[in-house]
Design an enzyme around this catalytic site. Structure first.
Site, short mmCIF file in Angstrom:
data_model
loop_
_atom_site.label_atom_id
_atom_site.label_comp_id
_atom_site.label_asym_id
_atom_site.label_seq_id
_atom_site.Cartn_x
_atom_site.Cartn_y
_atom_site.Cartn_z
N GLY A 1 0.76 -1.25 0.00
CA GLY A 1 0.00 0.00 0.00
C GLY A 1 0.79 1.29 0.00
O GLY A 1 0.22 2.36 -0.21
N PRO B 1 4.51 -5.28 -0.57
CA PRO B 1 4.52 -4.08 -1.42
C PRO B 1 4.50 -4.42 -2.90
O PRO B 1 5.14 -5.37 -3.34
CB PRO B 1 5.84 -3.40 -1.04
CG PRO B 1 6.72 -4.52 -0.58
CD PRO B 1 5.83 -5.58 0.00
N GLY B 2 3.75 -3.66 -3.65
CA GLY B 2 3.72 -3.83 -5.10
C GLY B 2 4.13 -2.53 -5.78
O GLY B 2 5.24 -2.38 -6.30
N ARG C 1 -5.11 3.64 -15.93
CA ARG C 1 -5.19 4.36 -14.65
C ARG C 1 -5.79 5.76 -14.76
O ARG C 1 -6.61 6.14 -13.93
CB ARG C 1 -3.82 4.41 -13.96
CG ARG C 1 -3.26 3.01 -13.66
CD ARG C 1 -2.07 3.03 -12.72
NE ARG C 1 -2.46 3.46 -11.40
CZ ARG C 1 -2.31 4.67 -10.93
NH1 ARG C 1 -1.70 5.60 -11.64
NH2 ARG C 1 -2.73 4.97 -9.73
N CYS D 1 -12.02 4.58 -29.02
CA CYS D 1 -13.30 5.29 -29.20
C CYS D 1 -14.06 5.41 -27.89
O CYS D 1 -15.09 4.77 -27.69
CB CYS D 1 -14.14 4.57 -30.24
SG CYS D 1 -13.25 4.42 -31.79
N GLU D 2 -13.52 6.21 -26.99
CA GLU D 2 -14.14 6.49 -25.70
C GLU D 2 -13.67 7.88 -25.30
O GLU D 2 -12.47 8.18 -25.40
CB GLU D 2 -13.62 5.55 -24.60
CG GLU D 2 -13.92 4.10 -24.76
CD GLU D 2 -15.24 3.69 -24.14
OE1 GLU D 2 -15.85 4.49 -23.41
OE2 GLU D 2 -15.66 2.56 -24.44
#
Ligand SMILES: *Cc1c(COP(=O)(O)O)cnc(C)c1O
Length: 412
Positions: free
Chosen positions: A237, A273-274, A311, A341-342
């Site tokens: 985290g 941890p990542g 993200r 296409c967004e």
């Protein structure tokens, strides 16, 4: 590890432009040194306290990244059978694997038991009984921790906050003692610790320390109840500085503060941890396709999109974007958008950026975590390449997908 040298952006000792030319764009680039430095910052800060740093595989599960961490002696925190498969392929030690996740299937539990993983971070009584019966069938004893929910606010984005009472994760800390007590009747599981993970991208780590305090209190109670609980797992985290102005917490400061809290408890301390290990170690390289002006806005259209890095669209996340060739002078305010296409397909909005032209290359920074792993084939876009840099050398660690890859397994 990413810096300008003579006006060109480098990763370690490699000019990123060489990689963009050689591997094409979009392309993720990771720094070996940055990843290993961060992992060692955790490991070293524990000093002689018994501990295990279990890298959270979901942040970046490239085999080459897992293999380098396995060689460094890392443990691994997995959340699926697929991640277990990857870690084993990469040479990870099963005795250093912990299995987290709220919805482990019986097949995943069986694979984990057969592989001899160290510990299950168990998130419900139902799961515990499946682990027990599966372990019984295989004739083994499974070690488990309950992942408790300490009801601490991680003060981060709501989608990546996990430690409040109304979140799906873990078991309320208030009922954990009863669950451990009831589980004593299960013959094939053995309580070994308590785990928690309150969220991600935490910039002020005092809530993690607060959670640690609550979990330690529970462990004392469990030990007094006679349970052989010998480790505490505090999850991951720790946040990173996505914006140039952010101040990321120091890994060794965090671990030092943690040691002060729990060093006397005679427990093995585990941590998962990542992001803080791989996040700052990666960039996403992309090439400018077009410039376009509407009455209200300027757009820089690039060849990376939300399917490559979700993200910004998913969490409104900020990533710094740097041109590969440093430019003096003119800048503009623009949206940096991809071809998907967004309307949600953007890498940055209303961002001040150098006056780049079609053909120019950009680096989307701090993209090493939750970047490629969340990539998809939306709009039938092949996923990009991944490259690992080490010193003066770089190598492809994942080939760019082809159109054939897109239809693999399909029939008309
Ligand atoms: C996602 C996750 C982690 C890693 O979180 P980071 O913010 O990347 O450090 C650790 N443990 C569990 C259980 C997780 O779900």
């Amino acid at each position: 590890m990413f810096h300008y040298k003579d006006g060109r952006l480098f990763c370690e000792k490699v000019d990123l432009e060489d990689i963009a030319e050689g591997a094409g764009t979009p392309c993720y680039v990771y720094s070996t040194q940055s990843i290993l430095d961060a992992w060692r910052a955790y490991d070293d800060a524990f000093g002689d306290l018994p501990h295990l740093v279990c890298y959270a595989v979901k942040a970046n599960s490239s085999l080459a990244v897992l293999a380098m961490l396995a060689r460094a002696g890392s443990g691994f925190d997995i959340v699926s059978g697929g991640e277990l498969f990857r870690v084993l392929k990469a040479g990870g030690d099963p005795a250093r694997i912990v299995f987290s996740g709220v919805g482990k299937t019986p097949a995943e539990i069986e694979l984990a038991l057969r592989s001899g993983i160290r510990n299950f971070n168990c998130e419900s009584e139902g799961e515990l009984s499946v682990i027990d019966s599966m372990a019984g069938r295989l004739g083994v004893t499974a070690r488990y921790s309950l992942r408790v929910n300490p009801d601490v606010d991680a003060v981060t984005h709501p989608y990546i906050s996990t430690g409040l009472r109304d979140h799906k994760f873990g078991i309320d800390i208030g009922v954990a003692r009863e669950v451990y007590a009831r589980a004593r009747s299960l013959r094939n599981v053995q309580a070994s610790g308590v785990s928690c993970h309150i969220g991600s991208q935490i910039l002020d780590y005092s809530p993690i320390l607060e959670a640690a305090g609550k979990v330690l209190g529970l462990i004392e109670t469990l030990q007094a109840d006679g349970l052989p609980v010998d480790h505490v797992d505090l999850g991951g985290g720790l946040g990173i500085a996505y914006e140039a102005a952010d101040q990321a917490p120091g890994i060794s400061d965090f671990i030092t503060d943690l040691r002060d809290r729990i060093g006397r408890a005679r427990l093995t301390v585990m941590i998962e941890p990542g992001r803080s290990i791989v996040g700052p170690a990666g960039v996403l390289l992309t090439r400018v396709l077009y410039r376009k002006k509407s009455p209200a806005k300027e757009f820089i259209i690039v060849d990376a999109a939300m399917n490559d890095l979700i993200r910004p669209a998913l969490y409104k996340a900020h990533h710094e974007i740097m041109p590969l060739r440093q430019r003096e002078g003119d800048s503009l305010i623009a949206d940096i958008v991809g071809p998907v296409c967004e309307t949600g397909d953007f890498l940055a909005r209303d961002r001040e950026i150098a006056d780049v032209k079609p053909g120019d290359l950009l680096a989307v920074c701090s993209a090493g975590a939750y970047g490629f792993v969340q990539a998809s084939n939306y709009n039938s876009r092949p996923r990009g390449a991944e490259v690992l840099v080490e010193g003066v050398a770089w190598r492809l660690i994942r080939a760019r997908e082809t159109y054939e890859d897109l239809i693999n397994g399909e029939t008309v």
